[in-house]
Design a protein around this motif. Structure first.
Motif, PDB file in Angstrom:
ATOM      1  N   VAL A   1       0.837  -1.208   0.000  1.00  0.00           N
ATOM      2  CA  VAL A   1       0.000   0.000   0.000  1.00  0.00           C
ATOM      3  C   VAL A   1       0.864   1.248   0.000  1.00  0.00           C
ATOM      4  O   VAL A   1       0.590   2.218  -0.720  1.00  0.00           O
ATOM      5  CB  VAL A   1      -0.960  -0.011   1.204  1.00  0.00           C
ATOM      6  N   VAL A   2       1.936   1.242   0.779  1.00  0.00           N
ATOM      7  CA  VAL A   2       2.836   2.396   0.822  1.00  0.00           C
ATOM      8  C   VAL A   2       3.504   2.601  -0.532  1.00  0.00           C
ATOM      9  O   VAL A   2       3.585   3.728  -1.033  1.00  0.00           O
ATOM     10  CB  VAL A   2       3.881   2.235   1.945  1.00  0.00           C
ATOM     11  N   LEU A   3       3.961   1.530  -1.140  1.00  0.00           N
ATOM     12  CA  LEU A   3       4.590   1.659  -2.459  1.00  0.00           C
ATOM     13  C   LEU A   3       3.588   2.134  -3.503  1.00  0.00           C
ATOM     14  O   LEU A   3       3.925   2.937  -4.373  1.00  0.00           O
ATOM     15  CB  LEU A   3       5.204   0.321  -2.885  1.00  0.00           C
ATOM     16  N   PHE A   4       2.351   1.659  -3.406  1.00  0.00           N
ATOM     17  CA  PHE A   4       1.319   2.101  -4.344  1.00  0.00           C
ATOM     18  C   PHE A   4       1.024   3.588  -4.168  1.00  0.00           C
ATOM     19  O   PHE A   4       0.856   4.319  -5.147  1.00  0.00           O
ATOM     20  CB  PHE A   4       0.043   1.285  -4.130  1.00  0.00           C
ATOM     21  N   ALA A   5       0.979   4.047  -2.933  1.00  0.00           N
ATOM     22  CA  ALA A   5       0.649   5.447  -2.671  1.00  0.00           C
ATOM     23  C   ALA A   5       1.776   6.390  -3.088  1.00  0.00           C
ATOM     24  O   ALA A   5       1.513   7.516  -3.525  1.00  0.00           O
ATOM     25  CB  ALA A   5       0.338   5.641  -1.192  1.00  0.00           C
ATOM     26  N   PHE A   6       3.019   5.959  -2.965  1.00  0.00           N
ATOM     27  CA  PHE A   6       4.149   6.832  -3.258  1.00  0.00           C
ATOM     28  C   PHE A   6       4.841   6.507  -4.574  1.00  0.00           C
ATOM     29  O   PHE A   6       5.968   6.925  -4.787  1.00  0.00           O
ATOM     30  CB  PHE A   6       5.159   6.771  -2.108  1.00  0.00           C
TER      31      PHE A   6
ATOM     32  N   ARG B   1       0.849  11.444  -7.787  1.00  0.00           N
ATOM     33  CA  ARG B   1       0.475  12.746  -7.244  1.00  0.00           C
ATOM     34  C   ARG B   1      -0.699  13.345  -8.011  1.00  0.00           C
ATOM     35  O   ARG B   1      -1.630  13.891  -7.418  1.00  0.00           O
ATOM     36  CB  ARG B   1       1.654  13.709  -7.276  1.00  0.00           C
ATOM     37  N   LYS B   2      -0.688  13.207  -9.324  1.00  0.00           N
ATOM     38  CA  LYS B   2      -1.765  13.767 -10.142  1.00  0.00           C
ATOM     39  C   LYS B   2      -3.096  13.113  -9.803  1.00  0.00           C
ATOM     40  O   LYS B   2      -4.119  13.792  -9.657  1.00  0.00           O
ATOM     41  CB  LYS B   2      -1.437  13.579 -11.624  1.00  0.00           C
ATOM     42  N   HIS B   3      -3.089  11.812  -9.649  1.00  0.00           N
ATOM     43  CA  HIS B   3      -4.323  11.093  -9.325  1.00  0.00           C
ATOM     44  C   HIS B   3      -4.808  11.428  -7.909  1.00  0.00           C
ATOM     45  O   HIS B   3      -6.008  11.553  -7.676  1.00  0.00           O
ATOM     46  CB  HIS B   3      -4.118   9.590  -9.459  1.00  0.00           C
ATOM     47  N   ALA B   4      -3.870  11.569  -6.974  1.00  0.00           N
ATOM     48  CA  ALA B   4      -4.241  11.902  -5.599  1.00  0.00           C
ATOM     49  C   ALA B   4      -4.825  13.309  -5.516  1.00  0.00           C
ATOM     50  O   ALA B   4      -5.801  13.540  -4.797  1.00  0.00           O
ATOM     51  CB  ALA B   4      -3.027  11.777  -4.681  1.00  0.00           C
TER      52      ALA B   4
END
Length: 50
Positions: A26-31, A36-39
């Motif tokens: 999950v951490v690797l997916f988030a970072f 950044r654009k999707h977030a």
């Protein structure tokens, strides 16, 4: 009681490993690069006036 002991042993060893791997994924997916654009787009969803 033997089933309980076996399930507890499994949860103590492999269950912990599975949770750690899930957390790292999950951490690797988030970072990951490009997320950044999707977030930022997801963060603006509640503010859209449609």
């Amino acid at each position: 009681m033997e089933t309980y002991t076996a399930m507890r042993h499994f949860a103590d060893s492999w269950g912990l490993l599975a949770m750690v791997l899930f957390f790292v994924g999950v951490v690797l997916f988030a970072f990951r690069p490009g997320s950044r654009k999707h977030a930022e787009a997801a963060a603006q969803i509640p503010l859209k006036d449609e």
